[in-house]
Write an enzyme that holds these catalytic residues in place. Sequence first.
Site, PDB file in Angstrom:
ATOM      1  N   GLU A 101      -9.043  19.371  38.194  1.00  0.00           N
ATOM      2  CA  GLU A 101     -10.078  20.409  38.257  1.00  0.00           C
ATOM      3  C   GLU A 101      -9.517  21.797  38.445  1.00  0.00           C
ATOM      4  O   GLU A 101     -10.054  22.751  37.905  1.00  0.00           O
ATOM      5  CB  GLU A 101     -11.068  20.088  39.381  1.00  0.00           C
ATOM      6  CG  GLU A 101     -12.069  19.028  38.964  1.00  0.00           C
ATOM      7  CD  GLU A 101     -13.048  18.689  40.046  1.00  0.00           C
ATOM      8  OE1 GLU A 101     -12.808  19.057  41.208  1.00  0.00           O
ATOM      9  OE2 GLU A 101     -14.050  18.031  39.734  1.00  0.00           O
ATOM     10  N   GLU A 115       0.820  -1.200   0.000  1.00  0.00           N
ATOM     11  CA  GLU A 115       0.000   0.000   0.000  1.00  0.00           C
ATOM     12  C   GLU A 115       0.861   1.260   0.000  1.00  0.00           C
ATOM     13  O   GLU A 115       0.955   1.957  -0.996  1.00  0.00           O
ATOM     14  CB  GLU A 115      -0.922  -0.025   1.222  1.00  0.00           C
ATOM     15  CG  GLU A 115      -2.140   0.836   1.071  1.00  0.00           C
ATOM     16  CD  GLU A 115      -3.215   0.465   2.071  1.00  0.00           C
ATOM     17  OE1 GLU A 115      -2.938  -0.353   2.972  1.00  0.00           O
ATOM     18  OE2 GLU A 115      -4.321   0.995   1.957  1.00  0.00           O
TER      19      GLU A 115
END
Lengths: 97, 507
Positions: B305, B62
């Site tokens: 956070e 490929e």
Amino acid sequence: MDNYLLKLYITGRTVRTERAIFTMQRLCDENLKDHYELVIIDVLEKPHLAEMDKVLATPTLIRELPLPRRRIIGDLSDTQKILNALGLDTGSAGESV
Amino acid sequence: MTINKMPTGIAGLDHIANGGLPQNRITLVSGSSGSAKTVFACQFLAEGIRQGGGNGVFVTFEESPEDIRRNMAGFGWDIQRWEEEGRWLFVDASQQADDETVMMGDYDLGALLARIQNAVQRIGARRIAMDSLGAILTRLDNSATVRGELFRIALAIKEMDVTAVMTSERADEYGEIARYNVEEFVADNVVILRNVLEDEKRRRTIEILKFRGTSHAKGEYPFTIVPGQGIVVIPLSAIELKQKSSNTRITSGNSELDQMCGGGFFRDSIVLVSGATGTGKTLMATSFLAGGTTNNERCLLFAFEESRDQLFRNAIGWGVDFEQMERDGLLRVVCVYPETAGLEDHLIKMRETIDEFRPNRVAIDSLSAMERVSSIRGFREFVIGLTSFIKHREVAGLYTSTTPSLLGGTSITEGHISTITDSIILLRYVETFGEMHRGLTVLKMRGSMHDKNIREFTIDGRGMHIGKPFRNISGILSGNFMYVTPNELDRMQDLFQDDMPPSLSSL
């Protein structure tokens, strides 16, 4: 006329390869007389050449010259199609030789 | 004859493959577009070269060798150097752009086979990768001839004393094994790579569908592609529960909480702290880390956070100097925004950080922030993978988890990990006659006695202070408060013996 350099890749000596070799030699003699060189390469003996030319399938006929390079994959059983593919249409080729 | 396995060297894969790919056989690796088939094929050869598994031949149908060299450089695989050293050899069967090709009559792929055999012989290869079968089948008309010839090549490879990987396309993530039915000539071993879209997030998984005559782990395992590393498989359910268990106690950073827990946390336990926003989870993580550094333990904080500045300012507010701890080399704070990467990538980075810093304590604030960036299943795998990793390192862990509702309630995090954590501490808001208070209870403490009361706590400039139990309120955990009159309370106390250790009565 142009000089032709043709390479014919085959795998071993089988009925199919012998027939392909025979067909090609006859075609070249009839159509190209002294203006050609036909190299027969057996991939089992010279796999590095197959590697260089990126050959996958056999028989493969490569027209190296004149350019552009052209590949014909298959058993070369149809003479007319080969001549077309090589750019050696019999009608015109006969006159020019 | 038993089938030997050849370790691939691909991280995690050998674990689920029970040792590696079947030796001297062909494994079909099938996947949809973009599922990392070429990476897999290259990595199979690269790890062989790097980890002493032998040289490799790469047959490409490929991409051109030049493309592959360039595309794989980002994984740290210097293919060109390996080629110069005679350890990697390309068999270039990719489409040659500059040639006109005419197909005419019968042919075979004898030249391809001869080239492969020649390449294997030239460098003494032990591994072959072929990528991908679909490309040659479409190029050569997918005729019966090509199929027959590929079958012949597969047979020849089996005789070559090499272990091979062949890749192939598939149309659907959950459908037939591969396009063009290629599995009929490489049917012994099948590995499937998936790249599934789940809740708008991509999730890569690998599944060993079959190994003929030998064992492997079943089901899909998440994997990710890491720059500089390649494919990393995360073997979750294959992780063994064999961590040691320690009886050594360590401080939680709060002496009152240590008492409630019967003398502190265990040295290699995982503690889950769950509560609504603002109940003091980050504080608990901060004091957990501070408690560690006072004993010269190395501490690591993953913050999902809050920013670094916020965390450091908060800590100062509770009398903890993170900056000094960092200067002493005892603390590392890693702030990451969950959305920056997939969970698998987060997991791998966290594992790398833990392995590099070698902490005695790890705090994560908050784990539930990661719920945002993943499907429920992906999140569960993340939590399990992280927890088992931490437990294997015999590190004390503290996770915080934010509950979605202010009063009562549980989070997804708790549902997933409550059984694998050793201790659970709940922080809750408690409403009493028009005032908000904070309550804390040790819900579970594996292998130890603990205080069963729900105690009130306050927060000031020196941290958390745990006080007396709430005596006249029930239903705190569920958030449905009931006020109990003192008379009834006295009656209840007469009925049930208090099982609290005497030292806690003084609190």
